[in-house]
Enzyme design. Structure first.
Site, PDB file in Angstrom:
ATOM      1  N   LYS B 112       0.834  -1.215   0.000  1.00 39.99           N
ATOM      2  CA  LYS B 112       0.000   0.000   0.000  1.00 39.99           C
ATOM      3  C   LYS B 112       0.863   1.258   0.000  1.00 39.99           C
ATOM      4  O   LYS B 112       0.518   2.253   0.633  1.00 39.99           O
ATOM      5  CB  LYS B 112      -0.953  -0.016   1.196  1.00 39.99           C
ATOM      6  CG  LYS B 112      -1.735  -1.334   1.343  1.00 39.99           C
ATOM      7  CD  LYS B 112      -3.179  -1.180   1.054  1.00 39.99           C
ATOM      8  CE  LYS B 112      -3.974  -2.466   0.998  1.00 39.99           C
ATOM      9  NZ  LYS B 112      -3.727  -3.526   1.951  1.00 39.99           N
ATOM     10  N   ARG B 113       1.967   1.240  -0.743  1.00 39.92           N
ATOM     11  CA  ARG B 113       2.850   2.394  -0.773  1.00 39.92           C
ATOM     12  C   ARG B 113       2.314   3.466  -1.712  1.00 39.92           C
ATOM     13  O   ARG B 113       1.586   3.165  -2.670  1.00 39.92           O
ATOM     14  CB  ARG B 113       4.254   1.986  -1.230  1.00 39.92           C
ATOM     15  CG  ARG B 113       4.938   0.942  -0.372  1.00 39.92           C
ATOM     16  CD  ARG B 113       5.145   1.412   1.058  1.00 39.92           C
ATOM     17  NE  ARG B 113       6.107   0.567   1.759  1.00 39.92           N
ATOM     18  CZ  ARG B 113       5.789  -0.384   2.640  1.00 39.92           C
ATOM     19  NH1 ARG B 113       4.547  -0.633   2.956  1.00 39.92           N
ATOM     20  NH2 ARG B 113       6.746  -1.086   3.228  1.00 39.92           N
TER      21      ARG B 113
END
Lengths: 305, 305
Positions: B112-113
């Site tokens: 989830k960067r």
């Protein structure tokens, strides 16, 4: 969930305010170590070998910390650059965070994490909570609010229980941030202002003795008008302002951020300090110290305190 | 930026489609190792010592991979649980990803960067690009689009150059996701549908021979109506559907996700597979294999292929 014990330590917002006032600095230096930009004396095999790159990066960051410590209130390690070096990079991150803490600096982990609650719980434990007998890796971290209010609760719990701070992404410093953050809602206001209101609400329970909250907001210094509006929407939030230097913003753009107190905004500069030696030709430590000293002075002046 | 070389490898979307059809499985098992939930034989000092916790977690994940490999098309390590164990945890992650790859499984790094371009560049290099002589850690990763289109470009470059895949957070599986994702825009539609349209646009250049794009979308299986609407808005995207099992969704909720082909959706289950032994009382490997086999069969059936 176990019952929450009473506050174990002072609020992040109060520790930050005390540090800003004592050091007369609202400057953070971002630690973005890039193996291809290291000073020649540290390069070694850093461009071909991950272990060497991690060691070179750690030595670089330690040198930068030594150089800028008198001028900054904290450092902001950008986790991506450490993660790019794998487990060796994370070892370097742990080393650098401990070094900064020993130098009396606050550590703001620039992680931009955000996920559902059970996962955010693990992120909070990774970056904001004591690790066995060791202190937390960071005093504060950046988080992404897209997954919503319940996803932030574990970070808020770390603020309550461990004196941590969080900085929520509200308006990012890049141009493309507008693609999502400036979408206009049914009330005619852009998305980021709704996020700002959410951040203001969340921070209400964590306001310290200086009137500042441990729940802060990231607002790109590259958007001076948004900085002013953010200040109005989040009067108690510490505004973290990236984008000064390499991204083009100047301290003069930021005066409005500081109207809630000397510590009500933090200016973050990364590349312009770390790699100052590449344009000035001076020793890398000297160049970083001079640039940090200059920025600190300019920011303090515009802050009006 | 250097010029982009021609495609070095096949598109992620095509490799995925081939694997799904060959294995007749659209199931991913999420690897969320939690030291407090490990099987008793692996606990050792895992609850008091980070090195032991990392080693126990790696052994657990390797055992899970052995057990579920016949039934799943890939694994989805949740990075937060490895990061919570520091550098030792990341070493375990590297070990587990390599092990899964050797077992012929796709690896989807649930990270989830999302950050500005220069930072996303480092994240892409961390998780989607070859690391020296080693292959990439992951075949694909999850990303957050709040920082906008230019922040995604480094991930798209990895899709073009290295055959990687990205899954953009569109609608998360948690209840609180509505706080931001369901905000109504001036055209009367919720934010997440605008993000979905952005994802559809971004993926247009990366559509493979099965009509699926290497740019996918995360849509919580806990929102069946949204899954159908997401399918309509992103006809070429592979939908990654978390939330089956511990979060309450069932395969029957998901039939509409698969109308773009057998590989047009992936169902991810984590806790319900990993920790099945805690409710069934069986050996942990047996319990995980049985639950994965059951889910794989149920999902394949509802997919209609």
């Amino acid at each position: 969930m176990s019952a929450e014990p009473a506050l174990a330590t002072s609020l992040f917002a109060d520790r930050l305010a005390e540090a800003v006032e004592r050091k007369r600095s609202q400057l953070l230096v971002g630690l973005d170590p890039r193996p291809d930009l290291l000073p020649v004396e540290l390069v070694g095999d850093a461009q071909v070998d991950r272990v060497a790159a991690a060691e070179g990066s750690a030595r670089f960051c330690r040198g930068i910390i030594d150089s800028v410590a008198p001028h900054v209130v904290g450092v902001k390690p950008q986790l991506a650059f450490f993660e790019a070096l794998g487990a060796d990079g994370i070892r370097a991150l742990e080393d650098v965070c401990a070094y900064a803490r020993e130098a009396g600096l606050l550590v703001l982990a620039d992680a931009k994490r955000g996920d559902i609650g059970s996962t955010s719980r693990a992120y909070a434990s990774a970056y904001l909570e004591p690790r066995g007998d060791d202190p937390p890796l960071g005093d504060a971290m950046t988080v992404n609010v897209y997954p919503g209010r319940d996803s932030l609760e574990p970070f808020l719990a770390a603020c309550r229980r461990h004196g941590a701070g969080v900085f929520c992404l509200v308006k990012t410093s890049n141009e493309g941030g507008a693609d999502v953050q400036d979408l206009v809602l049914s009330d005619g206001r852009p998305l980021w202002q709704h996020v700002a209101r959410l951040v203001h609400e969340l921070g209400g329970e964590l306001v310290g003795s200086r009137g500042l909250s441990s729940v802060g907001a990231v607002v790109g210094a590259t958007h001076p008008r948004a900085v002013g509006e953010a200040r109005r929407l989040m009067p108690q939030a510490v505004l973290l302002l990236p984008g000064v230097g390499a991204q083009g913003a100047t301290p003069a753009d930021l005066a409005r951020a500081f109207t809630s107190g000397p510590a009500s905004a933090l200016v973050s500069a990364s590349r312009s300090v770390l790699y100052a030696f590449r344009t000035t030709g001076e020793d890398w430590r000297t160049a970083a110290a001079l640039e940090a000293a200059r920025l600190r002075r300019d920011v303090w002046a515009v802050s009006g305190w």
